[in-house]
Write a protein that holds these residues in place. Structure first.
Motif, PDB file in Angstrom:
ATOM      1  N   PHE A   1       0.961  28.388  43.778  1.00 49.55           N
ATOM      2  CA  PHE A   1      -0.080  27.760  44.592  1.00 49.55           C
ATOM      3  C   PHE A   1      -1.363  27.578  43.782  1.00 49.55           C
ATOM      4  N   LEU A   2      -1.768  28.612  43.025  1.00 52.58           N
ATOM      5  CA  LEU A   2      -3.020  28.535  42.263  1.00 52.58           C
ATOM      6  C   LEU A   2      -2.934  27.511  41.137  1.00 52.58           C
ATOM      7  N   VAL A   3      -1.796  27.480  40.439  1.00 49.68           N
ATOM      8  CA  VAL A   3      -1.653  26.569  39.300  1.00 49.68           C
ATOM      9  C   VAL A   3      -1.592  25.119  39.752  1.00 49.68           C
ATOM     10  N   LEU A   4      -0.822  24.849  40.806  1.00 52.50           N
ATOM     11  CA  LEU A   4      -0.639  23.471  41.251  1.00 52.50           C
ATOM     12  C   LEU A   4      -1.729  23.004  42.214  1.00 52.50           C
ATOM     13  N   GLY A   5      -2.243  23.917  43.047  1.00 50.86           N
ATOM     14  CA  GLY A   5      -3.249  23.519  44.026  1.00 50.86           C
ATOM     15  C   GLY A   5      -4.627  23.357  43.438  1.00 50.86           C
ATOM     16  N   ARG A   6      -4.992  24.225  42.489  1.00 53.68           N
ATOM     17  CA  ARG A   6      -6.313  24.204  41.862  1.00 53.68           C
ATOM     18  C   ARG A   6      -7.425  24.044  42.904  1.00 53.68           C
ATOM     19  N   PRO A   7      -7.598  24.994  43.829  1.00 57.51           N
ATOM     20  CA  PRO A   7      -8.671  24.876  44.836  1.00 57.51           C
ATOM     21  C   PRO A   7     -10.026  24.739  44.167  1.00 57.51           C
ATOM     22  N   HIS A   8     -10.856  23.833  44.675  1.00 55.90           N
ATOM     23  CA  HIS A   8     -12.168  23.580  44.065  1.00 55.90           C
ATOM     24  C   HIS A   8     -13.061  22.842  45.060  1.00 55.90           C
ATOM     25  N   GLY A   9     -14.333  22.692  44.676  1.00 50.87           N
ATOM     26  CA  GLY A   9     -15.242  21.843  45.422  1.00 50.87           C
ATOM     27  C   GLY A   9     -15.841  22.472  46.656  1.00 50.87           C
ATOM     28  N   GLU A  10     -16.049  23.789  46.645  1.00 52.89           N
ATOM     29  CA  GLU A  10     -16.610  24.456  47.810  1.00 52.89           C
ATOM     30  C   GLU A  10     -18.061  24.048  48.046  1.00 52.89           C
TER      31      GLU A  10
END
Length: 289
Positions: free
Chosen positions: A114-123
């Motif tokens: 999830f972390l590698v493919l999702g790359r959560p960002h932009g909070e």
């Protein structure tokens, strides 16, 4: 560094959950969901030690949340179940079965995918008056519904529903913590004048009571997996809805994110299906510890 801090937080949380469950499981079932349960537990050194470990985990989790988006930190915190299982096995001097190893690999691998493919960002920071915080209220309402649904159920089902409700409140707690950290630049007086710190205290206490009630109803292998799955899923959802965090939404990335979350939940479910003893309604509390 953030990943290391989040994993350390998960380790302390796992240790705290093991100690708290061993203490809470000795309490009579009649104290479930009653404040007297917490009043009894605070007199038990083992439970207090577990609480101290849990607080260390919460502090480290807050440090991780101060430097990363909620959707990045939450999946790492979910590995507390793996730590709890290993610590519990060491304490009981038993070996991990192949199913438990499989569950641990799936849970950890799902987090990594999830972390590698999702790359959560932009909070983005959110004002306390924003209507987006109604999402947190909606989560709390769902938690209440789960508690009510488990009222007349068997102990195993009740434990899982109470633990799910506790995990959802823990996810709300993480979102509130992140919201307060993002507002630190406005000063402590501005934070004290908002509703968030007071809601955080209430949510934390309610989540703690629900978690201990779940631990009282059934062993850790029954009660903890539901909480461990509910917390990161809730935190990720609130990160997207409240803080406008963005995930990669290309077809390949989205499929990988869904697969990763499914692996995480599947691993947690497998870990939760280990053999356990059923607590009976007439079990007497252990006066020791």
């Amino acid at each position: 560094m953030i990943f290391a801090i989040a994993l350390a937080a998960a380790g302390f949380l796992g240790l705290g959950f093991v100690a708290q469950q061993h203490a809470a499981y000795r309490e009579p079932l009649g104290r479930m969901l009653h404040p007297s349960l917490l009043l009894d537990l605070v007199r038990r050194p083992l439970w207090l030690g577990g609480l101290a470990a849990m607080l260390c985990g919460q502090i480290l989790g807050a440090v991780a949340l101060s430097g990363a988006d909620v959707a990045k930190v939450e999946p790492l915190l979910a590995t507390n179940l793996v730590f709890a299982l290993v610590i519990g096995r060491i304490v009981c001097k038993e070996y991990l079965s192949w199913n438990e190893w499989l569950g641990g690999v799936l849970a950890s691998g799902g987090v990594a995918m999830f972390l590698v493919l999702g790359r959560p960002h932009g909070e983005l920071p959110v004002e306390p008056t924003s209507a987006r915080w109604l999402a947190a209220g909606a989560v709390a309402l769902v938690a209440v519904v789960l508690v009510r649904a488990g009222w007349g159920s068997s102990l195993q089902v009740k434990a899982m529903l109470l633990a799910s409700a506790a995990g959802m409140l823990f996810g709300v707690q993480d979102a509130l913590t992140r919201g307060l950290l993002l507002r630190l630049e406005h000063g402590l007086s501005a934070i004290a004048a908002s509703w968030q710190p007071y809601a955080l205290v209430i949510v934390a206490i309610c989540g703690l009571l629900l978690a201990q009630s779940a631990f009282d109803a059934a062993p850790l292998r029954v009660s903890l997996p539901a909480a461990t799955a509910a917390e990161p899923l809730t935190g990720i959802a609130l990160g997207v809805v409240v803080f406008s965090e963005r995930l990669r939404l290309s077809a390949g990335a989205l499929a990988g994110e869904i697969t990763g979350l499914a692996m995480m939940v599947g691993g947690i479910v497998i870990l939760g299906r280990s053999p356990y003893l059923v607590k009976r309604a007439n079990d007497a509390p252990d006066p020791e510890t």
